[in-house]
Design a protein around this motif. Structure first.
Motif, mmCIF file in Angstrom:
data_model
loop_
_atom_site.group_PDB
_atom_site.id
_atom_site.type_symbol
_atom_site.label_atom_id
_atom_site.label_comp_id
_atom_site.label_asym_id
_atom_site.label_seq_id
_atom_site.Cartn_x
_atom_site.Cartn_y
_atom_site.Cartn_z
ATOM 1 N N ILE A 185 0.856 -1.180 0.000
ATOM 2 C CA ILE A 185 0.000 0.000 0.000
ATOM 3 C C ILE A 185 0.892 1.229 0.000
ATOM 4 O O ILE A 185 2.091 1.139 0.235
ATOM 5 N N GLY A 186 0.290 2.370 -0.283
ATOM 6 C CA GLY A 186 1.051 3.612 -0.281
ATOM 7 C C GLY A 186 1.034 4.304 -1.623
ATOM 8 O O GLY A 186 1.382 5.475 -1.725
ATOM 9 N N ALA A 221 -9.014 -2.055 6.169
ATOM 10 C CA ALA A 221 -8.389 -1.625 7.428
ATOM 11 C C ALA A 221 -7.010 -1.026 7.159
ATOM 12 O O ALA A 221 -6.624 -0.047 7.807
ATOM 13 N N LEU A 222 -6.274 -1.601 6.215
ATOM 14 C CA LEU A 222 -4.964 -1.043 5.858
ATOM 15 C C LEU A 222 -5.088 0.357 5.257
ATOM 16 O O LEU A 222 -4.185 1.177 5.380
ATOM 17 N N GLN A 223 -6.206 0.629 4.604
ATOM 18 C CA GLN A 223 -6.433 1.921 3.955
ATOM 19 C C GLN A 223 -7.158 2.915 4.867
ATOM 20 O O GLN A 223 -7.317 4.082 4.502
ATOM 21 N N ALA A 224 -7.600 2.486 6.031
ATOM 22 C CA ALA A 224 -8.480 3.286 6.885
ATOM 23 C C ALA A 224 -7.897 4.641 7.262
ATOM 24 O O ALA A 224 -8.624 5.632 7.306
ATOM 25 N N ALA A 251 -17.237 -2.210 8.735
ATOM 26 C CA ALA A 251 -16.960 -3.212 9.764
ATOM 27 C C ALA A 251 -17.012 -4.636 9.223
ATOM 28 O O ALA A 251 -16.118 -5.427 9.473
ATOM 29 N N ARG A 252 -18.063 -4.941 8.471
ATOM 30 C CA ARG A 252 -18.239 -6.311 7.983
ATOM 31 C C ARG A 252 -18.646 -6.276 6.522
ATOM 32 O O ARG A 252 -19.835 -6.311 6.211
#
Length: 185
Positions: free
Chosen positions: A7-8, A37-40, A49-50
């Motif tokens: 990511i990044g 979640a990594l992008q949050a 959430a789901r």
């Protein structure tokens, strides 16, 4: 996810890069939740959430459209009209409407989207693709030079050759070192 995604890069490239050679890092709603979640921190509007199977299908659709456009650009071809239409449709399904509110001491404009979670997620990702594709820096787009890597990146430095110096760069350097020393024997 079987391996950690890189990511990044701009969000649209991070999405395309969830499908390295022979592997789909977004196979299940759980995989999607992990990637989101990594992008949050970078994209809080992606917090879900789901995620459901419908959310995953929307993300796959947008990813396929972005991939088709980027592949065409990398080969100096006109992007497929159906891929551009698909990205436009995803944005139109849940457009961002800036709503004005009084924040106590100033007017605050907050972007809100209406639609299903899948439509909102698809719209955010398609909008990120529109930002990337319309940016003049898209002409610098590169594919990693490692033989077994298909990841894409926008180099901040013109001499950048790999998606990640730690990932592919080290593998290539080690292989070169091994080859030089093996041929010296």
């Amino acid at each position: 996810m079987t391996e950690a995604p890189l990511i990044g890069e701009p969000l649209a490239l991070d999405l395309v890069n969830t499908r390295p050679t022979g592997v789909d890092l977004l196979m299940t709603p759980h995989d999607l939740a992990s990637w989101l979640a990594l992008q949050a921190e970078r994209f809080p509007e992606l917090a879900i959430a789901r995620p459901t199977a419908a959310d995953l299908a929307a993300v796959h659709s947008v990813r396929d459209h972005i991939t088709a456009v980027l592949d065409a650009l990398l080969h100096d071809r006109r992007p497929p009209a159906d891929a551009l239409r698909g990205l436009n449709a995803a944005q139109a399904a849940a457009p961002a409407i800036r709503q004005l509110e009084w924040g106590g001491d100033a007017v605050v404009a907050t972007a809100r989207r209406h639609g299903t979670t899948a439509e909102k997620l698809g719209a955010v990702l398609a909008e990120a693709a529109a930002d990337l594709l319309a940016d003049p820096s898209i002409g610098k787009l590169k594919r990693c030079e490692a033989d077994d890597c298909v990841l894409l990146f926008l180099p901040a430095h013109p001499r950048r050759r790999w998606c990640s110096a730690e990932r592919c760069g080290n593998r290539v350097r080690v292989a070169r070192y091994y080859q030089r020393h093996r041929s010296a024997d």
